[in-house]
Enzyme design. Sequence first.
Site, short mmCIF file in Angstrom:
data_model
loop_
_atom_site.label_atom_id
_atom_site.label_comp_id
_atom_site.label_asym_id
_atom_site.label_seq_id
_atom_site.Cartn_x
_atom_site.Cartn_y
_atom_site.Cartn_z
N GLY A 156 0.84 -1.20 0.00
CA GLY A 156 0.00 0.00 0.00
C GLY A 156 0.88 1.24 0.00
N GLY A 159 0.02 7.18 -2.93
CA GLY A 159 -0.29 8.59 -2.72
C GLY A 159 0.28 9.14 -1.43
N GLY A 162 0.54 6.77 4.84
CA GLY A 162 1.35 6.01 5.78
C GLY A 162 2.85 6.20 5.63
N ARG A 282 2.05 0.48 -12.83
CA ARG A 282 0.79 1.01 -13.35
C ARG A 282 1.06 2.37 -13.95
NH1 ARG A 282 0.45 4.99 -9.80
NH2 ARG A 282 1.04 4.60 -7.64
#
Length: 426
Positions: A156, A159, A162, A282
């Site tokens: 994760g 953007g 975390g 991606r």
Amino acid sequence: MARRALILLEGNGHGTGEQYVQAAKSFGLHPITLSTDPAQYPYLAAGGVEAIQVDTDNLHALINECSRLRKTYEIVGITSAEEKVYATAGKLCQQFDLPGPNPASVEQCCDKFIQRRLLADGGVPIPAYRLATNAAEVESSAAEIGLPVVVKPALGGIGGIGVRLCRNVAELAEHTAHLLGGKHTWRSSPKILVEEFAQGPFYEADTMGNEVIGISAADFDHPPHFLFRESIFPALLTNDEHERISDVALRCLGALGLGWGPTNIELRWTTRGPVVIEVNPRIAGGTYPRRAHLAYGVDLVTEHIKLATGVECDLRTTYLQTAAVRFLLPDRDGTLSWIDGDSRAAAVSGVVEVKFYVKPKTQIVRKGDYRDRIGHVIAASSSFAQTKAILQQAVGLIDWSITPFSTSGEEEHARAVKLLQQPQRL
């Protein structure tokens, strides 16, 4: 003859999802979005886009849904703008014998620890790193590497969620508690990456297949978070710098088994030269495809759709400009009283788009990631310096006011916020 359809797995709430829908339509395809919660993407309903609710974490359910749709449509491609389901899209492509990414390579790349290990094995320059699963391991890893360190989820962290620079023991303990104390959402068991803070200018190299499309430069807002403030495409580089970054980017693809479709590679230029921070299997999100199109005339989204539908893509540069974005970022928490200046900024010659993401009375609670953005300005011109000047002029015409949250019953006050400060490089 059955209508030709493109299946889009999930959408994207910060730009590229809607771009895929529009590009599919312009390419003569009928876009169908499969999503666990289609309502989270307002552009679907607003544009009358066909959307079907299905658990996108359930491969069997997705196969069943695609099989059902094949009775009505000719499914010519399956893809996604979302990293978290991109490997699943690859599995569906294999199931239905359609062009797509290698799902095993994508899954390995999405685990930043495995990604680091594969890059190191491939001789790609990366920061020192350790994997931790609890607070004690985070502390010992940071001690081995040496402060400051970057601490982020191994899975994760898209953007900037975390992700934090920890400059001392107190910040390290605070962020570790945030990640492990229930405030961060984990899709699986917590795995934390602790890595050396590579210092130097930040760049992004974007590829399609095994070809480097372009390299952009970006500045961040104030530390300790990694929140993009400004990004410009293409970066102002010497021929040697461009060649070295491109070489490292292509070595990443080889080390990770990524040679199909779009890839976004983040780097910093350090005393060692280009060092890879992260590889995203991606297309780059947000405004990046728009800026690549403005600068080079290459529509990355459309070219990806071509690949996904078995059509040869065209990555030739048709013209050369410089395109840049400045994100509008609040400097405090509170209630947005007002925001204006969009029409003034849009009237500046060279400004392509001014967009606000929020409306008055919105509550602003900064998180230190892309969700803090309240708008953006995009500009383009024939030169790097001119584009920077246009952007600065336009952003200077935008104002807003945030009323701090009241905690003591005293009269609240508002303070106008202007984006005139110079960007801080990390």
